[in-house]
Design a protein around this motif. Structure first.
Motif, PDB file in Angstrom:
ATOM      1  N   PHE A 127      14.897   5.139  -6.999  1.00  0.00           N
ATOM      2  CA  PHE A 127      13.694   5.850  -6.565  1.00  0.00           C
ATOM      3  C   PHE A 127      13.199   6.882  -7.577  1.00  0.00           C
ATOM      4  CE2 PHE A 127      15.947   4.533  -2.690  1.00  0.00           C
ATOM      5  CZ  PHE A 127      14.948   3.827  -2.045  1.00  0.00           C
ATOM      6  N   GLU A 128      13.531   6.710  -8.842  1.00  0.00           N
ATOM      7  CA  GLU A 128      13.035   7.636  -9.857  1.00  0.00           C
ATOM      8  C   GLU A 128      11.722   7.116 -10.438  1.00  0.00           C
ATOM      9  OE1 GLU A 128      16.397  10.001 -12.098  1.00  0.00           O
ATOM     10  OE2 GLU A 128      16.823   7.847 -12.190  1.00  0.00           O
ATOM     11  N   ILE A 129      10.809   8.044 -10.707  1.00  0.00           N
ATOM     12  CA  ILE A 129       9.527   7.706 -11.328  1.00  0.00           C
ATOM     13  C   ILE A 129       9.259   8.723 -12.432  1.00  0.00           C
ATOM     14  CG2 ILE A 129       7.053   7.368 -10.991  1.00  0.00           C
ATOM     15  CD1 ILE A 129       7.569   6.983  -8.024  1.00  0.00           C
ATOM     16  N   ASP A 130       8.828   8.232 -13.589  1.00  0.00           N
ATOM     17  CA  ASP A 130       8.412   9.117 -14.669  1.00  0.00           C
ATOM     18  C   ASP A 130       7.078   8.621 -15.204  1.00  0.00           C
ATOM     19  OD1 ASP A 130      10.795  11.041 -15.381  1.00  0.00           O
ATOM     20  OD2 ASP A 130      11.689   9.089 -14.964  1.00  0.00           O
ATOM     21  N   GLY A 131       6.081   9.489 -15.205  1.00  0.00           N
ATOM     22  CA  GLY A 131       4.766   9.086 -15.670  1.00  0.00           C
ATOM     23  C   GLY A 131       3.974  10.273 -16.167  1.00  0.00           C
TER      24      GLY A 131
ATOM     25  N   VAL B 264       0.815  -1.216   0.000  1.00  0.00           N
ATOM     26  CA  VAL B 264       0.000   0.000   0.000  1.00  0.00           C
ATOM     27  C   VAL B 264       0.850   1.268   0.000  1.00  0.00           C
ATOM     28  CG1 VAL B 264      -0.273   0.091   2.518  1.00  0.00           C
ATOM     29  CG2 VAL B 264      -2.028   1.092   1.042  1.00  0.00           C
ATOM     30  N   GLY B 265       2.006   1.239   0.664  1.00  0.00           N
ATOM     31  CA  GLY B 265       2.837   2.425   0.730  1.00  0.00           C
ATOM     32  C   GLY B 265       3.407   2.823  -0.617  1.00  0.00           C
ATOM     33  N   THR B 266       4.045   1.878  -1.315  1.00  0.00           N
ATOM     34  CA  THR B 266       4.624   2.193  -2.616  1.00  0.00           C
ATOM     35  C   THR B 266       3.540   2.467  -3.647  1.00  0.00           C
ATOM     36  OG1 THR B 266       4.833  -0.187  -3.050  1.00  0.00           O
ATOM     37  CG2 THR B 266       6.784   0.966  -2.249  1.00  0.00           C
ATOM     38  N   TRP B 267       2.420   1.762  -3.562  1.00  0.00           N
ATOM     39  CA  TRP B 267       1.324   2.048  -4.483  1.00  0.00           C
ATOM     40  C   TRP B 267       0.819   3.473  -4.304  1.00  0.00           C
ATOM     41  CZ3 TRP B 267      -2.873  -2.042  -5.935  1.00  0.00           C
ATOM     42  CH2 TRP B 267      -2.294  -3.023  -6.752  1.00  0.00           C
ATOM     43  N   ASN B 268       0.811   3.947  -3.066  1.00  0.00           N
ATOM     44  CA  ASN B 268       0.325   5.314  -2.835  1.00  0.00           C
ATOM     45  C   ASN B 268       1.285   6.370  -3.375  1.00  0.00           C
ATOM     46  OD1 ASN B 268      -2.220   4.921  -1.807  1.00  0.00           O
ATOM     47  ND2 ASN B 268      -1.503   4.665   0.300  1.00  0.00           N
ATOM     48  N   ILE B 269       2.544   6.028  -3.546  1.00  0.00           N
ATOM     49  CA  ILE B 269       3.464   6.918  -4.252  1.00  0.00           C
ATOM     50  C   ILE B 269       3.186   6.871  -5.749  1.00  0.00           C
ATOM     51  CG2 ILE B 269       5.872   7.162  -4.982  1.00  0.00           C
ATOM     52  CD1 ILE B 269       6.745   6.673  -2.145  1.00  0.00           C
ATOM     53  N   LEU B 270       3.035   5.656  -6.279  1.00  0.00           N
ATOM     54  CA  LEU B 270       2.832   5.498  -7.712  1.00  0.00           C
ATOM     55  C   LEU B 270       1.510   6.095  -8.186  1.00  0.00           C
ATOM     56  CD1 LEU B 270       4.211   1.865  -8.176  1.00  0.00           C
ATOM     57  CD2 LEU B 270       5.238   3.984  -9.017  1.00  0.00           C
ATOM     58  N   ARG B 271       0.472   6.002  -7.370  1.00  0.00           N
ATOM     59  CA  ARG B 271      -0.836   6.507  -7.788  1.00  0.00           C
ATOM     60  C   ARG B 271      -0.825   8.022  -8.030  1.00  0.00           C
ATOM     61  NH1 ARG B 271      -5.007   2.758  -7.313  1.00  0.00           N
ATOM     62  NH2 ARG B 271      -4.691   1.038  -5.849  1.00  0.00           N
ATOM     63  N   GLN B 272       0.103   8.708  -7.402  1.00  0.00           N
ATOM     64  CA  GLN B 272       0.170  10.159  -7.581  1.00  0.00           C
ATOM     65  C   GLN B 272       0.894  10.531  -8.876  1.00  0.00           C
ATOM     66  OE1 GLN B 272      -1.579  11.222  -4.881  1.00  0.00           O
ATOM     67  NE2 GLN B 272      -1.308   9.134  -4.096  1.00  0.00           N
ATOM     68  N   SER B 273       1.735   9.625  -9.369  1.00  0.00           N
ATOM     69  CA  SER B 273       2.680  10.021 -10.420  1.00  0.00           C
ATOM     70  C   SER B 273       2.604   9.191 -11.694  1.00  0.00           C
ATOM     71  CB  SER B 273       4.115   9.975  -9.865  1.00  0.00           C
ATOM     72  OG  SER B 273       4.326   8.780  -9.119  1.00  0.00           O
ATOM     73  N   VAL B 274       2.154   7.950 -11.609  1.00  0.00           N
ATOM     74  CA  VAL B 274       2.040   7.092 -12.789  1.00  0.00           C
ATOM     75  C   VAL B 274       0.556   6.894 -13.093  1.00  0.00           C
ATOM     76  CG1 VAL B 274       2.550   4.838 -13.781  1.00  0.00           C
ATOM     77  CG2 VAL B 274       4.215   5.935 -12.275  1.00  0.00           C
ATOM     78  N   GLN B 275       0.142   7.295 -14.266  1.00  0.00           N
ATOM     79  CA  GLN B 275      -1.278   7.294 -14.612  1.00  0.00           C
ATOM     80  C   GLN B 275      -1.730   5.915 -15.102  1.00  0.00           C
ATOM     81  OE1 GLN B 275      -2.247  10.200 -17.597  1.00  0.00           O
ATOM     82  NE2 GLN B 275      -4.324  10.522 -16.819  1.00  0.00           N
ATOM     83  N   THR B 276      -2.979   5.600 -14.840  1.00  0.00           N
ATOM     84  CA  THR B 276      -3.594   4.361 -15.311  1.00  0.00           C
ATOM     85  C   THR B 276      -4.784   4.690 -16.204  1.00  0.00           C
ATOM     86  OG1 THR B 276      -4.775   4.305 -13.184  1.00  0.00           O
ATOM     87  CG2 THR B 276      -2.866   2.861 -13.411  1.00  0.00           C
TER      88      THR B 276
END
Length: 534
Positions: free
Chosen positions: A194-198, A61-73
C-alpha cells in the motif's frame, strides 16, 4: 441550519469547459485539523491482487481515487468538467493533422514528493512500464494506441500512436498514465502493498490491518506543481464496512464528509432535511450498472437466451423499487447524457414482453425454463445491490422462461472469479475513465477488455472503434458509435440496466463539496476546506 441541497447542472454531451484553478499549493486551511472523508470502498491486498495501488494494476474507481490524489499525470480532469488540462505538463497538443503524434512539455522544476526531479524519461518509463506489465483486464488497455514514446531533453515527451486517437489527452489524465519514480517502481514487476510515491497534490500513508486499509492520510505535498490549488493541509480517508456504519459516523461527527456509497434510504433521509447539521449535494453522474455474460458459457452461449433476458427485464420497475429518483433506466452502454448515446436496446426490444421473449427462445430451440445463476458483489456497489438482484431474479422467474438463482460474493473474490470466467452471468458497475462515449465502449468491447470477456466482434474492434477515434469533433463520431451500440443490442454480450446520480454529504463547516466529485466519480480532495470559502 436547514439542509442545503445543491443540484449541479445536468451533463449535456461533452461537458462545458470550465478552467481549473491555476498555481500551486499556497492556499488552504492552516488549522492542521484533517478533514475526514468516509467511504465504503474496500482496499485489500490479496494473493491474487497483492499490488492494489500500483498504477499499472489499479482499475476501479476506489483505487483510482487514491492514486489521483498522489500520483500526477500529464493531463488532468478540470474542476468544472470539460476537456482535460495540463497538470504535470506545461502544455500538450497533437502536432499533426491525423491525431497520431502527441507532444507534451513538462513544467519546469517538477519534483516527486521525495525531492527527486521529474523528467521526460520518468514519463516514458512509467508509460512503458504499464504497457510492459500489461495486467490482464487491467488499465494498460487505455494505452493500447501507443506505439513508441520519445523524449527530447529533460522536459519534452512525444507519443507516437499506432492509429488516430482523439481521446488520447483524456487517457493521459487517468492513473495508468501516472508518473512514477523508477527508484520505487521496478520496470517489469508490480509494487506490492500500500505504498505510493508520486508528484501529486498529496503524499500518502495508509494504516493497514489484516491486509486492508483502515485509514489513509493525504498530506499536502510541498513539492507539487500543477493545475490545482490545494485548499487543505490534510485529508483522511476512512473505510467503512457498509453505508450504515458510515452514516452513523457522520451523525456523531467522527467524519466530515460521506462519499460513495450511500444507501438509497440514507439519501432520502438527508434529502428530506432530517439532519440539520449535514448537507446533501447531488450532481450529475455517469455511473452505469449492467449485466455481463460469459458468452462461452453453455447456459448463455446462445444469443437467443441473452436476447430473451433483454426482452424480459423491466428497467423502470427495477429502478422504481430499488433506487427511486436516484437512478433512471438505461438502454445502452453509453449514458443518455453523453454525446453519441443511442437508445439501442429500447429500439430493438421495446417494452418488456414475455411473449416476445418466449418466441425468441422457441425459434432458437431453447428448452425452458433456462437455469442460470446471477452473481453480484456484496460490498463494492452499495447495500442496495442485493435488492436489485432479487428484483431481477423475480422478473426472470415470473416469466416462466427462466429458473434463476442469485449469489453474492465479496469484491476481493468476485473480481478475480469474474476475470477467470467462473460466472456465466454477473452484475457490474462502471464509472468512466473519462467523460466520453469511448470510455463506455472500448473497455468492454475492444481486445484486452477489462472484463476478460470472450466476446469478440471484429467489425467493432478493427473498424468502428478506430473510426470513432479519428473524430476530434465527438459529435461527428456518433455514426460509428451508434452502430456499435446497435450491434451490442443485437448480440447482448452486456445488458445495460440503469444510470445513476451521485451524492456527497458533508457537515456544515466543510466547503468545496460541490466540486469534490466529478461526473466521472473522480474524487478531488483538494477542493475541500473548512469555514467560509474564498
Amino acid at each position: 441550519m436547514n439542509r442545503k441541497t445543491l443540484v449541479l447542472p445536468a451533463v449535456a454531451g461533452l461537458l462545458t469547459p470550465v478552467l481549473a484553478a491555476c498555481g500551486g499549493t499556497d492556499s488552504g486551511s492552516k488549522s492542521g485539523d484533517a478533514i475526514v472523508v468516509g467511504t465504503t470502498d474496500q482496499f485489500t491486498a490479496t494473493k491474487e491482487a497483492p499490488a492494489p495501488l500500483d498504477p499499472a494494476f489499479a482499475y476501479d474507481v476506489g483505487t483510482w481515487n487514491i492514486l489521483r490524489q498522489s500520483v500526477q499525470t500529464l493531463m488532468a480532469q478540470p474542476k468544472g468538467e470539460g476537456d482535460p488540462v495540463p497538470d504535470a505538463a506545461e502544455s500538450c497538443s497533437f502536432t499533426d493533422s491525423g491525431s497520431e503524434r502527441y507532444a507534451c512539455k513538462l513544467r519546469e522544476g517538477l519534483k516527486f514528493a521525495s525531492g527527486d526531479p521529474v523528467t521526460a524519461e520518468d514519463v516514458k518509463y512509467s508509460i512503458e512500464r504499464a504497457l510492459r506489465i500489461n495486467v490482464p483486464g487491467g488499465p494498460a488497455a487505455l494505452l493500447n494506441t501507443v506505439d513508441t514514446v520519445e523524449t527530447q531533453g529533460e522536459r519534452e515527451v512525444i507519443f507516437h500512436l499506432k492509429t488516430a486517437d482523439a481521446t488520447f489527452p483524456y487517457k493521459l489524465s487517468t492513473p495508468v498514465a501516472g508518473i512514477v519514480n523508477p527508484k520505487d517502481y521496478a520496470k517489469d514487476k508490480l509494487r506490492d502493498g500500500f505504498e505510493i510515491d508520486g508528484s501529486g497534490p498529496y503524499t500518502f500513508k495508509a494504516d493497514v490491518k489484516d491486509n486492508a486499509i483502515v485509514d489513509a492520510t493525504f498530506t499536502k505535498n510541498p513539492n507539487y506543481k500543477g493545475s490545482v490549488t490545494v485548499n487543505n493541509d490534510q485529508v483522511q480517508l476512512r473505510s467503512f464496512a457498509d453505508a450504515d456504519a458510515m452514516g452513523a459516523a457522520i451523525d456523531k461527527g467522527d467524519i466530515d464528509v460521506m462519499t460513495r456509497t450511500m444507501s438509497p434510504a440514507q439519501i432520502q433521509k438527508l434529502d428530506s432535511g432530517a439532519d440539520e447539521n449535514v448537507d446533501l449535494v447531488d450532481m450529475p453522474g455517469l455511473e452505469i450498472r449492467y449485466l455481463a455474460f460469459n458468452t462461452d458459457a453453455p447456459s448463455v452461449k446462445s444469443k437467443a437466451v441473452r436476447q430473451a433476458m433483454a426482452q424480459l427485464i423491466n428497467r423502470g420497475e427495477l429502478v422504481s423499487k430499488v433506487y427511486g429518483t436516484q437512478a433512471e433506466p438505461l438502454y445502452s452502454l453509453v449514458p443518455a447524457t453523453v454525446t453519441g448515446h443511442s437508445n439501442s436496446f429500447f429500439n430493438k426490444y421495446g417494452n418488456p414482453s414475455v411473449d416476445k421473449a418466449k418466441s425468441l427462445l422457441t425459434k432458437a430451440g431453447i428448452t425452458t425454463p433456462v437455469k442460470l445463476t446471477l452473481h453480484y458483489t456484496t460490498d463494492h456497489y452499495g447495500s442496495a445491490t442485493k435488492q436489485e438482484f432479487e428484483v431481477l431474479q423475480k422478473q426472470l422467474n415470473d416469466s416462466g422462461l427462466f429458473d434463476a438463482s442469485i449469489q453474492g460474493h465479496p469484491w476481493k473474490t468476485f473480481r478475480p472469479a469474474e476475470q477467470k470466467g467462473q460466472y456465466d452471468v454477473y452484475g457490474m458497475g462502471w464509472f468512466p475513465d473519462f467523460p466520453d462515449a469511448d470510455s463506455f465502449i472500448a473497455p468492454f468491447l475492444d481486445k484486452d477488455n477489462t472484463l476478460g470477456s470472450p466476446y469478440n466482434n471484429n467489425t467493432i474492434q478493427h473498424t468502428l472503434i478506430p473510426q470513432s477515434r479519428r473524430e476530434a469533433d465527438r459529435l461527428s463520431a456518433s455514426k460509428s458509435l451508434n452502430q456499435i451500440q446497435d450491434m451490442v443490442a443485437d448480440d447482448v454480450p452486456l445488458l445495460p440496466l440503469w444510470q445513476g446520480k451521485q451524492y456527497v454529504a458533508a457537515r456544515d463547516d466543510v466547503t468545496g463539496v460541490a466540486y469534490a466529485l466529478t461526473s466521472s466519480s473522480t474524487l478531488q480532495l483538494w477542493e475541500l476546506s473548512r469555514g467560509v470559502s474564498g
